[in-house]
Motif scaffolding. Structure first.
Motif, PDB file in Angstrom:
ATOM      1  N   GLY A  88      22.369  35.163  42.551  1.00 51.31           N
ATOM      2  CA  GLY A  88      22.573  33.781  42.148  1.00 51.31           C
ATOM      3  C   GLY A  88      23.281  33.656  40.819  1.00 51.31           C
ATOM      4  N   SER A 172      32.466  37.590  33.150  1.00 52.50           N
ATOM      5  CA  SER A 172      32.766  36.348  33.877  1.00 52.50           C
ATOM      6  C   SER A 172      31.968  35.134  33.431  1.00 52.50           C
ATOM      7  N   TYR A 186      46.526  36.968  29.753  1.00 53.81           N
ATOM      8  CA  TYR A 186      47.895  36.505  29.878  1.00 53.81           C
ATOM      9  C   TYR A 186      48.653  36.448  28.555  1.00 53.81           C
TER      10      TYR A 186
ATOM     11  N   PRO B  52      40.704  50.950  39.391  1.00 55.16           N
ATOM     12  CA  PRO B  52      40.644  52.361  39.773  1.00 55.16           C
ATOM     13  C   PRO B  52      41.841  52.836  40.591  1.00 55.16           C
ATOM     14  N   PRO B 176      41.205  37.063  35.182  1.00 55.47           N
ATOM     15  CA  PRO B 176      41.537  35.929  34.315  1.00 55.47           C
ATOM     16  C   PRO B 176      43.005  35.508  34.427  1.00 55.47           C
ATOM     17  N   GLU B 177      43.895  36.510  34.578  1.00 62.76           N
ATOM     18  CA  GLU B 177      45.319  36.174  34.574  1.00 62.76           C
ATOM     19  C   GLU B 177      45.716  35.354  35.801  1.00 62.76           C
ATOM     20  N   LYS B 179      44.616  32.628  36.728  1.00 63.14           N
ATOM     21  CA  LYS B 179      44.612  31.212  36.412  1.00 63.14           C
ATOM     22  C   LYS B 179      46.037  30.690  36.209  1.00 63.14           C
ATOM     23  N   ASP B 198      36.809  24.996  41.494  1.00 66.06           N
ATOM     24  CA  ASP B 198      36.903  25.605  40.171  1.00 66.06           C
ATOM     25  C   ASP B 198      37.441  27.018  40.329  1.00 66.06           C
ATOM     26  N   ARG B 200      36.861  30.840  38.705  1.00 65.17           N
ATOM     27  CA  ARG B 200      36.006  31.624  37.829  1.00 65.17           C
ATOM     28  C   ARG B 200      36.675  32.959  37.548  1.00 65.17           C
ATOM     29  N   ALA B 201      36.902  33.249  36.272  1.00 63.65           N
ATOM     30  CA  ALA B 201      37.543  34.511  35.906  1.00 63.65           C
ATOM     31  C   ALA B 201      36.524  35.632  36.031  1.00 63.65           C
ATOM     32  N   THR B 202      36.693  36.484  37.016  1.00 54.03           N
ATOM     33  CA  THR B 202      35.763  37.605  37.176  1.00 54.03           C
ATOM     34  C   THR B 202      36.443  38.871  36.665  1.00 54.03           C
ATOM     35  N   PRO B 207      33.750  45.155  40.652  1.00 52.90           N
ATOM     36  CA  PRO B 207      32.367  44.876  41.025  1.00 52.90           C
ATOM     37  C   PRO B 207      31.905  43.460  40.698  1.00 52.90           C
ATOM     38  N   LEU B 208      32.475  42.853  39.657  1.00 57.76           N
ATOM     39  CA  LEU B 208      32.052  41.486  39.342  1.00 57.76           C
ATOM     40  C   LEU B 208      32.429  40.537  40.459  1.00 57.76           C
ATOM     41  N   GLN B 211      30.165  41.222  43.437  1.00 60.11           N
ATOM     42  CA  GLN B 211      28.817  40.704  43.208  1.00 60.11           C
ATOM     43  C   GLN B 211      28.786  39.188  43.231  1.00 60.11           C
ATOM     44  N   ALA B 212      29.810  38.581  42.618  1.00 58.46           N
ATOM     45  CA  ALA B 212      29.846  37.121  42.568  1.00 58.46           C
ATOM     46  C   ALA B 212      29.982  36.541  43.983  1.00 58.46           C
ATOM     47  N   ASN B 215      26.543  36.931  45.549  1.00 62.69           N
ATOM     48  CA  ASN B 215      25.591  36.003  44.939  1.00 62.69           C
ATOM     49  C   ASN B 215      25.855  34.559  45.290  1.00 62.69           C
ATOM     50  N   GLN B 217      28.157  32.936  43.629  1.00 58.59           N
ATOM     51  CA  GLN B 217      28.714  32.291  42.442  1.00 58.59           C
ATOM     52  C   GLN B 217      30.153  31.866  42.701  1.00 58.59           C
ATOM     53  N   VAL B 287      36.004  55.304  44.334  1.00 56.15           N
ATOM     54  CA  VAL B 287      35.132  54.162  44.089  1.00 56.15           C
ATOM     55  C   VAL B 287      33.767  54.315  44.757  1.00 56.15           C
TER      56      VAL B 287
END
Lengths: 243, 307, 214
Positions: A88, A172, A186, B52, B176-177, B179, B198, B200-202, B207-208, B211-212, B215, B217, B287
């Motif tokens: 979550g 994040s 960027y 990787p 992030p890039e 966006k 929205d 979301r910068a992961t 793995p983020l 996982q997101a 989850n 998210q 990995v």
């Protein structure tokens, strides 16, 4: 400088869930919850150790040891281990706060401990002589006398947490670190410099608030200069580091 | 006792030597002297992005070049294109594994990358003067929009087009890039008309992001098509009907000053042997099995006779 | 553990890089902080601006400082010099105050005695004030050393190889072993630096050994 100015004056930088006000609010939320948790752990523990004199060696080693734990590594490890267990929206939040709390406890603990330990033994003896119980000595004499150092521990921790909460963005989350991480991603130097500036300004403002509160709470008879040199040195050694 | 001491000394010495070999951190990282560009003793710096697979490819290039007697230094894990391309232009690194479509779009948001040939042609025409794209490999690794099986079933999703009516309820996750990148949020809006609730910068499909997605998210995430975690988590990669992510052949991009015939030959030989399945298998070793990228690279090079 | 044994060479060389990146700023920072701290101690009106000013540098997040350095220095993006300069900034920020405090801790009578013995101001600084301030300065140096070790690891987000590279590598593969090894290696390195500073500080203040038991 130009880039920085352009970013700061661009209305788009101030709007919406990714705007400056929203990021500042997130940053403050992370920092405040961290500090509250760390204070709840660090202050009672520090007072107890200072009052009883027990576990002194532990404190000194713990404080130094914790400082050497690299925050970035700990954060990554915490996210990998705790994240899947939590799930979550809190999957990344809890590990981040956990790591920040670990960072904030040592200076707070050291401040509380050094504050109580540095109380003039004469004052302590006088209080006992007046028939105060051990508890009364702690809360009516030692804690008020220790306040300046308790505050300096809290202020160190606050500065450190505000600077370090930027790392939460690398897993994040939001906060001002977003501007640093996104700016890096960027190559937007204006955004990065702006983010860094906001962190520094925020840290200063928070420190200022603490200073005002400290002035109001601490007895005027306890100007910082009155604390013993040994305690002052210990508090200086408990000082912060950015990460 | 004496023997132990000797071993210790030897170990320390070898440690010091490896340390020197990997580059004195304080030594200037300016491009090696230009004298190196002629003759057989070329030296070059191989860089990689921060995920990787790219590090693995950099290790493969480095291994293939070392086998040909080229002096190679590696500088891996250099964030995103936005960071390493300037380093490539100013000569801090000389060679990097790239992807034809992705790099073209980075250089020009309007580049045509719809198929392998046009993507390569676009890249070649857009590269700065001091850089050169060598032979691309057949191996492709594309960005993708990937969702969980549950999300796919819930909204009945098989292609990216299917997202259009429901994107407003979903959070998109990516590096992030993304966006600001043409091959990211702005492009998805332009080509597929997708406006997510929205972004979301992961992380770079790491793995983020995984996982997101798990989850909840994020409901849609950017993963690489070679990523073993897609299969492992029973994720669904949505079909890119408009070829938005285009052709993404792995291609060595090199500083022209370092592209001697022997270097070019060694790298082209790697490209000739590499295909998508091979790449995916090698990435899985790194990995999932947690093998070292350098070891996986050298084992593979040996197995195909390039080292 | 198994991973660690299989990667001794790699961890070792990263550790050497890490040590260089952490120690170089310490040395440079100390060299800069001594004159600044002296100024702060010698001229009272300079104390507040110097200490508050350098203290401010502390609130700049390290990631930002690393990345913005090339703009300030004109260095390359991947140049480790960026890290060294950024950490030097933090080291100075921390040490100026400590040096000033250390010099202030030298008893006035000792200084007067030195002057009475005909020792000039310059020589008095080098042979009396600074040596007597060593214990306090060393305490600050220990804090700086330990925090430098932690901050260096952030440079991994920019691709500068040191122990932090184990964090990013491990994280990208959801692989805990390298991360844990990196954390432990950082702690060990910090401990070694800490002990080294204690040893050096003892070595240059031989009078304290006879004076203070324990």
């Amino acid at each position: 400088m130009n880039l920085l100015w352009r970013w700061l004056t661009d209305p788009a930088s101030w709007e919406g869930s990714a705007g400056i006000p929203a990021r500042v609010a997130e940053h403050l939320a992370y920092s405040a919850s961290t500090l509250v948790l760390a204070a709840l752990i660090g202050i009672p523990l520090g007072l107890w150790i200072g009052h009883t004199g027990r576990g002194r060696v532990l404190v000194v080693n713990l404080v130094n040891g914790m400082r050497s734990v690299p925050t970035l590594g700990l954060l990554f490890a915490a996210v990998l281990v705790l994240g899947p267990l939590l799930g979550g929206d809190i999957a990344f939040l809890v590990p981040s706060i956990f790591v920040l709390v670990l960072l904030a406890v040592p200076p707070i603990l050291a401040g509380a401990y050094a504050g109580v330990e540095g109380v003039d033994p004469g004052a302590r003896d006088a209080a006992r002589g007046m028939g105060m119980s051990s508890r009364e000595v702690l809360f009516r004499v030692e804690v008020p006398c220790a306040l300046p150092l308790i505050f300096s521990g809290l202020r160190s921790a606050a500065l450190q947490v505000i600077a370090t909460a930027t790392l939460a963005a690398s897993v994040s989350l939001g906060g001002l670190g977003r501007f640093l991480i996104d700016g890096q991603a960027y190559r937007d130097y204006g955004q990065m410099a702006g983010g860094a500036l906001l962190v520094a300004v925020l840290a200063m403002l928070v420190d200022l608030v603490f200073a005002v509160v400290q002035r109001l709470v601490v007895s005027p008879g306890l100007a910082p200069a009155r604390t013993s040199r040994r305690a002052a040195r210990r508090a200086a050694a408990a000082a912060l580091s950015p990460t | 006792m004496k023997k132990h001491l000797a071993i210790l000394v030897a170990a320390t010495a070898s440690l010091a030597l490896t340390a020197c070999g990997s580059g004195d951190p304080l030594a200037s990282s300016a491009p090696a002297s230009s004298a190196a560009s002629s003759g057989s003793t070329v030296s070059l710096v191989v860089g990689s992005a921060n995920f990787p697979e790219n590090e693995l490819l950099a290790d493969i290039y480095a291994g293939a070049l070392t086998a040909k007697g080229v002096q190679v230094t590696t500088k891996l894990n250099i964030a995103s294109r936005e960071t390493y391309v300037p380093a490539l232009k100013n000569g801090e690194i000389d060679l990097i594994p790239e992807y034809t479509g992705g790099f073209s779009k980075y250089l020009n948001a309007d580049a045509d990358i719809s198929d392998e040939a046009t993507a390569l042609a676009s890249l070649k025409s857009l590269l700065p003067d001091n850089l050169e794209a060598l032979e691309p490999s057949k191996a492709q690794d594309k960005d993708s929009i990937t969702v969980t099986r549950a999300t796919a079933d819930k909204y009945n999703l098989t292609t990216i087009d299917d997202l259009a009516p429901v994107a407003g309820e979903m959070v998109l996750g990516g590096p992030p890039e993304w966006k600001n990148r043409a091959l990211g949020v702005p492009g998805l809006k332009k080509v597929y008309g997708l406006v997510f609730k929205d972004f979301r910068a992961t992380d770079a499909a790491g793995p983020l992001t995984v996982q997101a997605l798990k989850n909840g998210q994020i409901q849609a995430g950017n993963l690489f098509t070679t990523d073993p975690s897609i299969k492992a988590n029973d994720f669904v990669t949505l079909e890119d009907t408009k070829s938005f992510f285009g052709a993404q052949n792995v291609v060595p991009v090199i500083n022209k000053a370092k592209a001697t015939p022997e270097v070019v030959a060694a790298l082209n030989a790697v490209s000739a042997k590499l295909d998508t399945d091979t790449l995916a298998t090698l990435v899985t070793k790194v990995v999932v099995d947690k093998d070292d990228a350098a070891t996986v690279a050298s084992d593979w090079l040996t197995s195909v006779g390039l080292a | 553990m198994k991973w660690f044994l299989g990667h001794l060479g790699q961890v070792g060389s990263l550790m050497v890089n890490h040590a260089v990146l952490a120690v170089a700023p310490l040395v440079i920072g100390l060299l800069l902080a001594v004159p600044l701290g002296w100024l702060a101690q010698r001229y009272r009106w300079l104390r507040t601006p110097l200490i508050a000013g350098t203290g401010l540098l502390y609130t700049i997040p390290s990631l930002a400082l690393f990345i913005l350095m090339p703009l300030v220095l004109g260095t390359g993006i991947l140049d480790p010099v960026n890290v060294v300069v950024a950490l030097t900034v933090y080291t100075v920020a921390l040490l100026v105050r400590t040096v000033a405090d250390g010099l202030a801790s030298v008893p006035q009578e000792v200084l007067q005695a030195a002057t009475a013995m005909g020792i000039g101001n310059v020589r008095r600084f080098w042979s009396v004030e600074l040596p007597l301030a060593v214990p306090v300065i060393a305490a600050g140096l220990r804090v700086a050393a330990v925090s430098n070790v932690s901050i260096v690891s952030v440079a991994a987000l920019l691709g500068i190889p040191q122990l932090g590279s184990l964090f990013t590598d491990g994280f990208a593969r959801a692989f805990l072993d390298p991360i844990v090894v990196g954390i432990i290696a950082c702690i060990v390195l910090a401990l070694v630096l800490d002990l080294a500073i204690i040893a050096i500080s003892r070595a240059v203040t031989p009078w304290r050994r006879t004076q203070v038991p324990a």
